[in-house]
Scaffold this motif. Structure first.
Motif, mmCIF file in Angstrom:
data_model
loop_
_atom_site.group_PDB
_atom_site.id
_atom_site.type_symbol
_atom_site.label_atom_id
_atom_site.label_comp_id
_atom_site.label_asym_id
_atom_site.label_seq_id
_atom_site.Cartn_x
_atom_site.Cartn_y
_atom_site.Cartn_z
ATOM 1 N N ILE A 3 0.848 -1.196 0.000
ATOM 2 C CA ILE A 3 0.000 0.000 0.000
ATOM 3 C C ILE A 3 0.877 1.237 0.000
ATOM 4 N N ASN A 33 0.240 -5.967 6.114
ATOM 5 C CA ASN A 33 0.428 -5.222 4.873
ATOM 6 C C ASN A 33 1.783 -4.517 4.871
ATOM 7 N N VAL A 35 3.545 -1.150 3.969
ATOM 8 C CA VAL A 35 3.054 0.211 3.791
ATOM 9 C C VAL A 35 4.214 1.167 3.542
#
Length: 76
Positions: A3, A33, A35
């Motif tokens: 992301i 995730n 990031v």
């Protein structure tokens, strides 16, 4: 998932937007995730203003860049 977040405000800026973005990213990292944040050099913080740089804090890659002023500011 990878992301990329683009935000003008991010800690150590002391704004509500900075706190909300940081909390959201902590949540995303906690769920596995990857990031990366593209953000401005802090300008509403008591912290020393570093040069534009990249760093990793709490598994979040942070890329800071200077933001140039456009115009004279104000409403007009």
């Amino acid at each position: 998932m990878r992301i990329l977040v683009i935000s003008q405000f991010f800690p150590p800026d002391i704004t509500a937007a900075a706190f909300r973005v940081a909390d959201t990213l902590d949540y995303l990292v906690a769920r596995g995730n990857e990031v990366c944040v593209l953000t401005a050099v802090p300008h509403k913080a008591l912290a020393e203003k570093p040069d534009a740089a990249a760093e990793i804090i709490d598994k979040i890659r942070i890329c800071r860049c200077r933001v140039a002023a456009v115009g004279k500011g104000g409403f007009r």
